[in-house]
Scaffold this active site. Structure first.
Site: not given
Ligand code: LLP
Length: 429
Positions: A290-292, A328, A332, A358-359, A387
């Site tokens: 998990p990241g987000r 973001r 997106y 400037c966009e 992110y």
């Molecule tokens: N593992 C892999 C292999 C990934 O590619 C990603 C995210 C994660 C884990 C973590 O995913 P999360 O739990 O954070 O959803 N920049 C975009 C999100 C790109 C995610 C890319 N991969 C945004 O701001 O929504």
């Protein structure tokens, strides 16, 4: 007191400044300037522990996805609480090494295009597992492992062909995406790798995308992965690890707080239940990436209003933060709640909140109803911990923001604001 549910940001009194925990964002902006990223360490730890608790009945490791927010102080904080890491580049590997060298054995290396140099770095560091995305990459890994005389533990990242509702740019689990190896081909690849003495088939991995709100697609992917593990087991190839990837989404809209929408603890439990049910019978180790979910809601981007400008029917609030600081919305069409740090009295007005770049794409919100804003006011863009800074740039030769971490009653600078000298340093003319 107004709170923005699931987030550490709140107004202790209706007329007081927005705070992160007990720390006033007004005071932080005054001290460190704007734009400024502010994160709550307490919430980051709480979110990590939600995952750790929800999976406590099995051997597991939460490998925080470094790409979401790679601040060294945050990596250190997480490593100290037992997190491992999911990395996607040699750069991220070196960040983990710098922040928490003791965690190298808890690192998984994902990504569709690893260079020989990056593979060598990871082999030498002794990471836990390479998540391999193609046959060519597996061959390269074998060559590098032999050269360095270090065995490489790998998992094939399979593409399970599972649809998950999210923005098309961050959906990854369908056969038409660039990610992973078609799950139907994986067994044959494991069998052929079994003959290579430098490759150790450690597990199998899957990641179906990001900002996925429903639990069902995660379960569906794991059902397919577990079947692969069972099939291989019958062939004498025992995979000990299933890496279920990341991707669990958050509520970017704060109205969700007013309804009966489940809170973060229920979301993680629902997610864990879907995965556990799909895993039933698998006795091995579970990795998650998990990241987000861990860092997004812990962070806000604080910006100052430079001007309020009318053009035709529109009123634009121009802030000192821009798309280069938080891309973001532009990339997106993402929604971020915007909260005046010290709300003014008066009726709600409809604003476009934009940056100075400037966009026309440089906006944070369009036709957003907010309390009146005037030049000099501060606003906080919520849910910017993931992110946000990680995807920032120097576009328009803008210095990237400073970052502050609030830990209990203490706030400290974890990254100073960039200077013009930082920006010019690599250039030759
Ligand atoms: N593992 C892999 C292999 C990934 O590619 C990603 C995210 C994660 C884990 C973590 O995913 P999360 O739990 O954070 O959803 N920049 C975009 C999100 C790109 C995610 C890319 N991969 C945004 O701001 O929504």
């Amino acid at each position: 007191m107004t709170s923005f549910s699931s987030r550490p940001f709140h107004h202790p009194q209706p007329d007081s400044a927005l705070c992160c925990g007990k720390t006033s964002l007004e005071a932080l902006a005054h001290r460190y300037g704007t734009p400024l990223y502010v994160y709550s360490a307490d919430q980051i730890i709480e979110r990590l522990q939600l995952f750790q608790q929800s999976f406590k009945s099995r051997d597991h490791l939460i490998c925080y996805a470094v790409k979401a927010n790679s601040a060294l102080a945050i990596l250190k904080l997480l490593a100290y609480r037992g997190a491992g890491f999911d990395i996607v580049s040699g750069g991220e590997l070196q960040r983990v090494q710098t922040a928490a060298s003791e965690a190298m054995g808890h690192v998984v290396f994902s990504g569709v295009g690893k260079t020989s140099a990056e593979i060598d770095l990871a082999l030498t560091a002794g990471i836990l597992q390479f998540n391999v995305e193609s046959v060519a990459e597996l061959e390269l890994l074998a060559v590098r492992a032999k050269k360095l005389k270090r065995k490489a533990r790998f998992a094939l990242r399979v593409n399970p062909d599972v649809f998950a509702e999210t923005h098309p740019y961050i959906s990854t689990g369908l056969r038409e995406h660039k990610f992973g190896i078609d799950i139907r081909l994986a067994a044959a690849i494991y069998r052929s790798a079994a003959n290579n003495r430098w490759l150790v088939a450690n597990g199998v991995s899957v990641h179906i995308g990001s900002q996925i709100r429903a639990a069902a697609p995660f379960g569906a992917a794991i059902v397919r992965v577990k079947k692969l593990v069972e099939d291989l087991g019958r062939d004498g190839i025992a995979l000990r690890v299933i890496d279920a990837g990341g991707g669990l989404g958050i509520d970017y809209h704060s109205d969700a707080a007013k309804t009966s929408a489940p809170g973060p603890d229920e979301k993680v439990q629902e997610y864990a239940a879907a995965i556990e049910q799909a895993l039933r019978g698998f006795e091995g180790r579970l990795l998650l990436e998990p990241g987000r979910f861990i860092v997004a809601q812990a962070g806000a981007l604080v910006a100052r209003v430079l001007q309020v400008k009318r053009n035709g029917k529109k009123t634009f609030v121009i802030t000192d933060a821009a798309m280069n600081d938080l891309i973001r919305p532009a990339l997106y069409q993402a929604h971020h709640e915007i909260v005046p740090v010290r709300p003014r009295a008066g009726r709600m007005q409809t604003f476009d909140v934009v940056g100075p770049v400037c966009e026309t794409g440089d906006f944070f919100a369009r036709d957003r109803k907010l309390k009146p804003l005037e030049p000099g006011d501060l606003v906080a863009l919520l849910d910017a911990g993931a992110y946000g800074m990680a995807q920032s740039s120097n576009y328009n030769t803008r210095m990237r923001p400073a970052e502050v971490l609030v830990e209990g009653s203490r706030a400290r600078l974890i990254r100073r604001r960039e200077t013009m000298a930082d920006l010019l340093a690599p250039e030759l003319f």
